[in-house]
Motif scaffolding. Structure first.
Motif, PDB file in Angstrom:
ATOM      1  N   UNK A  59      -2.458  26.231  14.520  1.00 14.14           N
ATOM      2  CA  UNK A  59      -3.306  25.131  14.068  1.00 14.14           C
ATOM      3  C   UNK A  59      -3.163  23.934  15.004  1.00 14.14           C
ATOM      4  N   UNK A  60      -1.949  23.601  15.369  1.00  7.70           N
ATOM      5  CA  UNK A  60      -1.740  22.463  16.279  1.00  7.70           C
ATOM      6  C   UNK A  60      -2.400  22.737  17.629  1.00  7.70           C
ATOM      7  N   UNK A  61      -2.309  23.963  18.113  1.00  8.31           N
ATOM      8  CA  UNK A  61      -2.954  24.317  19.381  1.00  8.31           C
ATOM      9  C   UNK A  61      -4.469  24.117  19.283  1.00  8.31           C
ATOM     10  N   UNK A  62      -5.064  24.511  18.164  1.00 12.52           N
ATOM     11  CA  UNK A  62      -6.511  24.339  17.984  1.00 12.52           C
ATOM     12  C   UNK A  62      -6.876  22.865  17.859  1.00 12.52           C
ATOM     13  N   UNK A  63      -6.018  22.076  17.209  1.00 14.61           N
ATOM     14  CA  UNK A  63      -6.265  20.637  17.079  1.00 14.61           C
ATOM     15  C   UNK A  63      -6.253  19.997  18.462  1.00 14.61           C
ATOM     16  N   UNK A  64      -5.262  20.356  19.276  1.00 17.34           N
ATOM     17  CA  UNK A  64      -5.180  19.816  20.641  1.00 17.34           C
ATOM     18  C   UNK A  64      -6.423  20.207  21.437  1.00 17.34           C
ATOM     19  N   UNK A  65      -6.855  21.436  21.279  1.00 15.63           N
ATOM     20  CA  UNK A  65      -8.050  21.931  21.961  1.00 15.63           C
ATOM     21  C   UNK A  65      -9.288  21.139  21.510  1.00 15.63           C
ATOM     22  N   UNK A  66      -9.389  20.899  20.219  1.00 13.10           N
ATOM     23  CA  UNK A  66     -10.538  20.159  19.679  1.00 13.10           C
ATOM     24  C   UNK A  66     -10.535  18.710  20.160  1.00 13.10           C
ATOM     25  N   UNK A  67      -9.369  18.069  20.175  1.00 16.78           N
ATOM     26  CA  UNK A  67      -9.270  16.683  20.657  1.00 16.78           C
ATOM     27  C   UNK A  67      -9.678  16.627  22.121  1.00 16.78           C
ATOM     28  N   UNK A  68      -9.248  17.588  22.900  1.00 16.91           N
ATOM     29  CA  UNK A  68      -9.615  17.647  24.309  1.00 16.91           C
ATOM     30  C   UNK A  68     -11.133  17.761  24.469  1.00 16.91           C
ATOM     31  N   UNK A  69     -11.749  18.617  23.657  1.00 14.64           N
ATOM     32  CA  UNK A  69     -13.206  18.775  23.705  1.00 14.64           C
ATOM     33  C   UNK A  69     -13.908  17.481  23.298  1.00 14.64           C
ATOM     34  N   UNK A  70     -13.390  16.803  22.286  1.00 12.77           N
ATOM     35  CA  UNK A  70     -13.986  15.532  21.855  1.00 12.77           C
ATOM     36  C   UNK A  70     -13.864  14.473  22.943  1.00 12.77           C
ATOM     37  N   UNK A  71     -12.693  14.413  23.577  1.00 13.70           N
ATOM     38  CA  UNK A  71     -12.496  13.433  24.643  1.00 13.70           C
ATOM     39  C   UNK A  71     -13.398  13.726  25.830  1.00 13.70           C
ATOM     40  N   UNK A  72     -13.564  15.007  26.164  1.00 15.18           N
ATOM     41  CA  UNK A  72     -14.432  15.387  27.264  1.00 15.18           C
ATOM     42  C   UNK A  72     -15.882  15.019  26.950  1.00 15.18           C
ATOM     43  N   UNK A  73     -16.288  15.282  25.723  1.00 12.55           N
ATOM     44  CA  UNK A  73     -17.650  14.952  25.306  1.00 12.55           C
ATOM     45  C   UNK A  73     -17.882  13.445  25.353  1.00 12.55           C
ATOM     46  N   UNK A  74     -16.885  12.677  24.902  1.00 14.19           N
ATOM     47  CA  UNK A  74     -16.995  11.218  24.930  1.00 14.19           C
ATOM     48  C   UNK A  74     -17.071  10.710  26.360  1.00 14.19           C
ATOM     49  N   UNK A  75     -16.297  11.316  27.262  1.00 10.79           N
ATOM     50  CA  UNK A  75     -16.310  10.893  28.673  1.00 10.79           C
ATOM     51  C   UNK A  75     -17.660  11.197  29.303  1.00 10.79           C
ATOM     52  N   UNK A  76     -18.248  12.326  28.952  1.00 10.06           N
ATOM     53  CA  UNK A  76     -19.576  12.661  29.485  1.00 10.06           C
ATOM     54  C   UNK A  76     -20.625  11.684  28.992  1.00 10.06           C
ATOM     55  N   UNK A  77     -20.445  11.192  27.780  1.00 11.71           N
ATOM     56  CA  UNK A  77     -21.386  10.224  27.220  1.00 11.71           C
ATOM     57  C   UNK A  77     -21.298   8.866  27.907  1.00 11.71           C
ATOM     58  N   UNK A  78     -20.141   8.596  28.537  1.00 12.00           N
ATOM     59  CA  UNK A  78     -19.955   7.317  29.210  1.00 12.00           C
ATOM     60  C   UNK A  78     -20.588   7.286  30.594  1.00 12.00           C
TER      61      UNK A  78
END
Length: 82
Positions: A59-78
């Motif tokens: 679960x923690x591994x998936x959470x880290x993966x999801x946070x990474x995807x969210x951060x990447x998506x946010x960076x692309x939006x910038x």
């Protein structure tokens, strides 16, 4: 929650039940994005979600993966496309 108890629930309630179990666990690790991460994980197969409930490490591994995807998506939006 077991696969049998999940299978006993109506199909439209299965994701709801899984989400209700996952959300508090995700909130402990990543409170700021717990709702968004829960939604992302609920797109997974029910069997995989049950595995996440049984394995804190997974679960923690998936959470880290999801946070990474969210951060990447946010960076692309910038990025300002000119």
């Amino acid at each position: 929650m077991t696969e049998a108890s999940l299978a006993a629930a109506a199909p439209d309630q299965q994701k709801q039940l899984l989400g209700e179990r996952l959300f508090p666990l995700i909130s402990q690790v990543q409170p700021a994005f717990s709702g968004k991460i829960t939604g992302m994980l609920l797109e997974m197969d029910d069997g995989e979600l049950l595995n996440l409930l049984e394995s804190p490490e997974a679960l923690i591994a998936k959470i880290v993966e999801a946070v990474s995807a969210l951060e990447m998506h946010a960076a692309e939006g910038d990025v300002n496309p000119e």
